[in-house]
Design an enzyme around this catalytic site. Structure first.
Site, mmCIF file in Angstrom:
data_model
loop_
_atom_site.group_PDB
_atom_site.id
_atom_site.type_symbol
_atom_site.label_atom_id
_atom_site.label_comp_id
_atom_site.label_asym_id
_atom_site.label_seq_id
_atom_site.Cartn_x
_atom_site.Cartn_y
_atom_site.Cartn_z
ATOM 1 N N GLU A 125 -9.995 8.170 3.403
ATOM 2 C CA GLU A 125 -9.488 7.587 2.158
ATOM 3 C C GLU A 125 -9.432 8.606 1.025
ATOM 4 O O GLU A 125 -9.347 8.246 -0.140
ATOM 5 C CB GLU A 125 -10.329 6.375 1.738
ATOM 6 C CG GLU A 125 -10.420 5.296 2.798
ATOM 7 C CD GLU A 125 -9.069 4.803 3.282
ATOM 8 O OE1 GLU A 125 -8.097 4.864 2.512
ATOM 9 O OE2 GLU A 125 -8.984 4.360 4.446
ATOM 10 N N ASP A 216 -0.586 8.517 5.981
ATOM 11 C CA ASP A 216 -0.925 7.848 7.234
ATOM 12 C C ASP A 216 0.202 7.966 8.254
ATOM 13 O O ASP A 216 1.374 7.709 7.939
ATOM 14 C CB ASP A 216 -1.210 6.370 6.987
ATOM 15 C CG ASP A 216 -2.444 6.149 6.129
ATOM 16 O OD1 ASP A 216 -3.228 7.101 5.979
ATOM 17 O OD2 ASP A 216 -2.623 5.031 5.623
#
Length: 709
Positions: A125, A216
């Site tokens: 993250e 991602d």
């Protein structure tokens, strides 16, 4: 000399511990394989790949040929592999020894499977804290990638956020590549020309610079609508072909290649941070709403980076359940570190604890995260397994210390069958009940609380009725009836919660938390003491509180005595309620119990009332009202637990599901979090005459009970 502009592409792929095989399989088919197919067709395009260890383990079992394909891409110099925490932890919030072990574990895997010695590491993250350089450099790694907003917060202008910068902690340095803000939102959402034109403008003004895109991997095929809009419509093919067609001024490189041929752009010291959305998600709803309104007034989205609020660790303040999970993990890690078991046992136990550190169930944003009960369950199962292997318990133990780091002591009682954690200062409640046989936390629940997006739910589309979401952000409701469950709890969903519901309260009002509690016992502090022998631990929690109805106040002493016996699951609870005033109190008193058992609509999870399953639907996600109850059972065949509450004074019982409304990548969804059981009694409390009830709590091996007619 003519210098080409360099584009560095980083793709991070991850699946959390505990995710479903079919979900990972879909991502494999739509995103992971697709990327390698495009790399095979465009061998001059270079990329940087990161796969979490959780995903790599799954791939090695289900698609071992995929790892062979990755190795081929690496061997031909088209990709380099980044390391990172093997199970995708937030590195600075886990014990330092565990952080080092996580990094080394993935480095070893990459060397063994792909023949590559990783030099960089992906941060889960992209959560940065100033200690990160010491963690990364300590594992022999020399670079990572972070969002442009990190750099803006340190005074690096947007035009200067290119190449890589060097930072350090205690003299241990790492390079940090800034992720370009514009490309993060053009790739893959805008036409390919938007990204290439943007890079061309950079080249014309500052040739020879390096610009980073990293995001991602699932964004390219498995996110909602991306298979249709990104893959089937040819965006990915056009993007790679466009890069190749621009070879006269644009080239792709790996991060290591760029560092070899380019000096640092400068030195920087970065504050704590993550990507901007994550920081905003960490804020409570009462702050997020005005912040979002303010941000909407800023026309240039890039300028929003100058407005900085939030901190990842704040999720542990926003969600007590995340804090509980984190502190339970720390306890398990400590038990493993101090274990005297054989080395092979300790190593296996440590791996279980490392798996429990996967970050996904510790926070919530646009994805389900903490709200997904199966992810929390997986984390608890791993840490409890590791602890049980490293620190088996004989007899019975008790320990008083500040378990959740709030400045108040909890009491932990454990025997060979279970671990019980009591919070006397928070309503005298039982906050965790670890069942060693499965293993699981039987109280793995989640309270209903306001989220900033709840006001939008009433306007959400119902999937299948009013079209589907598109990439511009239209939002779906994945199930009907979500708006009806927007109820907010006044306490954490634990057990032994003491409530005096006002006369006239209905079961529905109670379930929706829309009732008056005449007492002040459910969340306030109890004074307490405990004693231990070789056979049992006895706890006494006492509160001198008040019951208030209008202008009338009754001083009431409520005493809870809990007995836990060595070798036995469950506990014996005795309630004593005493009116210490001078006038009679007539009203209602009850004790609420909340159990988190994953699948409320499954046929093998149901209630028993006085030994019977029925009449009516008794599955755990249903509601019901029962009278003259002397025993209620909560049965979960999958977790091999039949929890029985045997009551000495017949009670009225209300039962209902605790369901939350949350936002996920696919839209709004309703999630079963717990089954609440509220045995309660009409009581007549004469001054000085105590009223008493006993509840014997046991856990049995479940046997099948057919539905009663």
């Amino acid at each position: 000399m003519f210098h080409k502009t360099v584009l560095m592409i980083g793709l991070h792929s991850h699946q959390p511990v505990g995710n479903f095989d079919e979900v990972i399989e879909l991502a494999y088919d739509q995103a992971y394989v697709t990327l390698l197919d495009y790399l095979d067709r465009h061998p001059t395009v270079k990329v940087n790949l990161h796969y979490s260890g959780c995903l790599l383990e799954w791939l090695e079992v289900h698609h071992p040929d995929f790892l062979v394909r990755i190795r081929r891409v690496v061997e031909r110099g088209q990709a380099e592999i980044l390391s990172g925490g093997f199970f995708e932890p937030i590195l600075p919030v886990i014990p330092p020894g565990d952080a080092r072990a996580q990094l080394e574990m993935l480095c070893d895997f990459v060397r063994d499977r792909f023949g590559y010695d990783p030099k960089g590491f992906w941060l889960a993250e992209r959560v940065w804290e100033p200690v990160i350089p010491s963690i990364g450099a300590g594992a022999g790694l020399c670079y990572t990638v972070l969002d442009q907003s990190h750099f803006v917060s340190s005074g690096v202008g947007k035009e200067d956020a290119n190449g890589y910068y060097v930072t350090e902690d205690q003299g241990k340095s790492v390079a940090v590549f800034p992720i370009d803000y514009t490309m993060r939102y053009t790739i893959p959402w805008k036409p390919v020309a938007a990204t290439l034109d943007y890079l061309r403008s950079k080249h014309e003004s500052e040739p020879g610079r390096g610009w980073t895109f990293a995001d991602d991997g699932e964004k390219f095929g498995s996110w909602p609508e991306t298979w249709e809009n990104i893959i089937q419509k040819g965006w990915f093919e056009e993007f790679f072909a466009g890069i190749e067609a621009s070879r006269d001024w644009l080239e792709t490189e790996t991060f290591s290649q760029f560092m070899t041929s380019h000096p640092p752009s400068g030195r920087v010291y970065l504050p704590t941070g993550s990507y901007p959305e994550m920081l905003r998600w960490s804020l409570p709803a009462r702050v997020s709403e005005p912040l979002n309104r303010f941000l909407e007034k800023i026309e240039d989205e890039g300028d929003r980076d100058f407005v900085r609020m939030g901190f990842w660790r704040n999720f542990m303040a926003k969600y007590p359940e995340a804090n509980n999970l984190h502190k339970r993990m720390l306890r398990a890690s400590k038990r493993v570190s101090s274990s005297t078991q054989p080395e092979e046992v300790i190593n296996g136990a440590r791996t279980h604890v490392l798996r429990s550190q996967c970050d996904c169930p510790y926070w919530h944003g646009v994805f389900g995260g903490l709200y997904l009960n199966f992810l929390r369950h997986a984390a608890y199962a791993e840490m409890l397994t590791g602890e049980a292997h490293a620190a088996p318990v004989e007899g019975i133990l008790s320990e008083a210390y500040d378990f959740d780091a709030d400045g108040q002591e909890e009491l932990i009682v454990e025997n060979a069958r279970q671990v019980l954690i009591f919070s006397p200062h928070a309503g005298g409640t039982l906050r965790e009940w670890d069942w060693r046989s499965f293993p699981t936390n039987l109280l793995d629940t989640l309270a209903r609380r306001e989220e900033v997006y709840h006001k939008e739910i009433a306007q959400a589309l119902v999937k299948g009725r009013a079209g589907s979401a598109d990439l511009s952000g239209a939002t779906l409701a994945k199930t009907e009836g979500i708006a009806e469950i927007l109820n907010y709890d006044r306490y954490n969903r634990w057990c032994l919660i003491d409530i005096f519901p006002a006369p006239g309260t209905t079961a529905e009002e109670f379930a929706r938390a829309q009732y008056v509690d005449e007492g002040d016992f459910s969340t306030e502090a109890y004074r307490w003491a405990h004693k231990q022998s070789s056979e049992r631990v006895e706890i006494e929690m006492v509160r001198d509180g008040e019951v208030r109805r209008g202008s009338t106040i009754w001083p009431v002493r409520l005493t809870k005595r809990v007995e836990v016996i060595s070798g036995q699951p469950g506990m014996n609870v005795e309630y004593v309620v005493e009116n210490r005033g001078d006038c009679v109190f007539e009203g209602f008193f009850g004790s609420e119990w909340n159990f988190g058992l994953l699948a409320g609509w499954a046929d093998d999870r149901y209630y028993l009332v006085n030994g019977r399953r029925g009449p009516g639907d008794m599955r755990l996600a249903t509601s019901g009202q029962h009278s003259e109850v002397t025993e209620i059972g909560v049965v979960d065949h999958w977790q091999r637990a039949d929890i029985r509450l045997s009551i000495s004074v017949p009670a009225d019982v209300w039962r209902y599901p605790v369901e939350t409304a949350s936002l996920s990548e696919g839209g709004y969804e309703k999630t079963y979090q717990a089954s609440a059981v509220f045995p309660h009694w009409k009581v007549l409390l004469e001054p000085g005459k105590p009223w008493m009830v006993k509840v014997a709590v046991s856990v049995l091996e479940p046997v099948w009970h057919p539905q009663a007619e």
